[in-house]
Enzyme design. Structure first.
Site, PDB file in Angstrom:
ATOM      1  N   HIS A 109     -27.777  46.907  -9.374  1.00 27.37           N
ATOM      2  CA  HIS A 109     -27.935  47.902 -10.437  1.00 27.37           C
ATOM      3  C   HIS A 109     -28.867  48.993  -9.926  1.00 27.37           C
ATOM      4  CE1 HIS A 109     -26.784  45.286 -14.160  1.00 27.37           C
ATOM      5  NE2 HIS A 109     -26.041  44.998 -13.125  1.00 27.37           N
ATOM      6  N   GLU A 127     -31.500  50.369 -11.090  1.00 25.30           N
ATOM      7  CA  GLU A 127     -32.928  50.086 -11.196  1.00 25.30           C
ATOM      8  C   GLU A 127     -33.409  49.163 -10.084  1.00 25.30           C
ATOM      9  OE1 GLU A 127     -31.378  50.030 -15.558  1.00 25.30           O
ATOM     10  OE2 GLU A 127     -30.584  49.661 -13.554  1.00 25.30           O
ATOM     11  N   CYS A 131     -30.878  46.712 -18.510  1.00 25.70           N
ATOM     12  CA  CYS A 131     -30.363  45.443 -19.030  1.00 25.70           C
ATOM     13  C   CYS A 131     -31.452  44.371 -18.867  1.00 25.70           C
ATOM     14  CB  CYS A 131     -29.101  45.044 -18.264  1.00 25.70           C
ATOM     15  SG  CYS A 131     -29.412  44.565 -16.541  1.00 25.70           S
ATOM     16  N   CYS A 141     -32.514  43.852 -15.169  1.00 23.91           N
ATOM     17  CA  CYS A 141     -33.343  44.950 -14.674  1.00 23.91           C
ATOM     18  C   CYS A 141     -34.710  44.958 -15.356  1.00 23.91           C
ATOM     19  CB  CYS A 141     -32.628  46.275 -14.869  1.00 23.91           C
ATOM     20  SG  CYS A 141     -31.160  46.402 -13.809  1.00 23.91           S
TER      21      CYS A 141
END
Length: 153
Positions: free
Chosen positions: A57, A59, A87, A90
């Protein structure tokens, strides 16, 4: 909370990264880590499709880059700026890195963990809490996501 000029500049950078993710067929999410002076020390975009890595992801990619650059996992003087609300995975990475502040664009009613679906970043049961500034340039962030998903639906 109100975003700073540094936050807004970092968000523009994150939008460009999100565009690159979309061009590679991944969900358009971009993230940057800025230090206390507002310098970008890490950046990332969704790379799940490119790397076949479910943890890639934006992040996480940005946090890894920032930690490598500063030579420490401890990012206590940094801000993470991301185009979409983090999410749960993250949010966990943000907490582990001790990032004190997160700025994001679009809220994520389906998987957000910074105040919409969950509020992991500010959960008082955890030893570290994060200042959250959400909805920064939200219309642009939401439009970027819609432009990606609408043709796929």
């Amino acid at each position: 909370m109100t975003p700073t000029d540094r936050d807004l500049a970092a968000m523009r950078h994150a939008f460009a990264l999100a565009d690159a993710a979309s061009a590679d067929g991944d969900v358009p999410v971009g993230a940057v880590v800025i230090d206390a002076a507002g310098r970008v020390i890490g950046e990332g975009r969704n790379l799940r499709e490119v790397t076949h890595d479910p943890t890639a992801h934006a992040e996480v990619v940005a946090l890894r880059a920032a930690a490598a650059r500063v030579g420490s996992w401890h990012l206590a003087d940094c801000t993470l700026v991301v185009t979409l609300e983090p999410c749960v995975m993250c949010a966990g990475a943000i907490l582990q890195a001790r990032v004190p502040r997160v700025v994001f664009g679009s809220w994520d009613a389906k998987a957000g963990a910074a105040g919409s679906m969950y509020d992991v970043l500010r959960d008082r049961r955890l030893p570290h809490r994060v200042e959250v500034v959400g909805g920064v340039d939200e219309q642009r962030a939401a439009a970027q996501l819609r432009a990606f998903f609408d043709p796929r639906r």
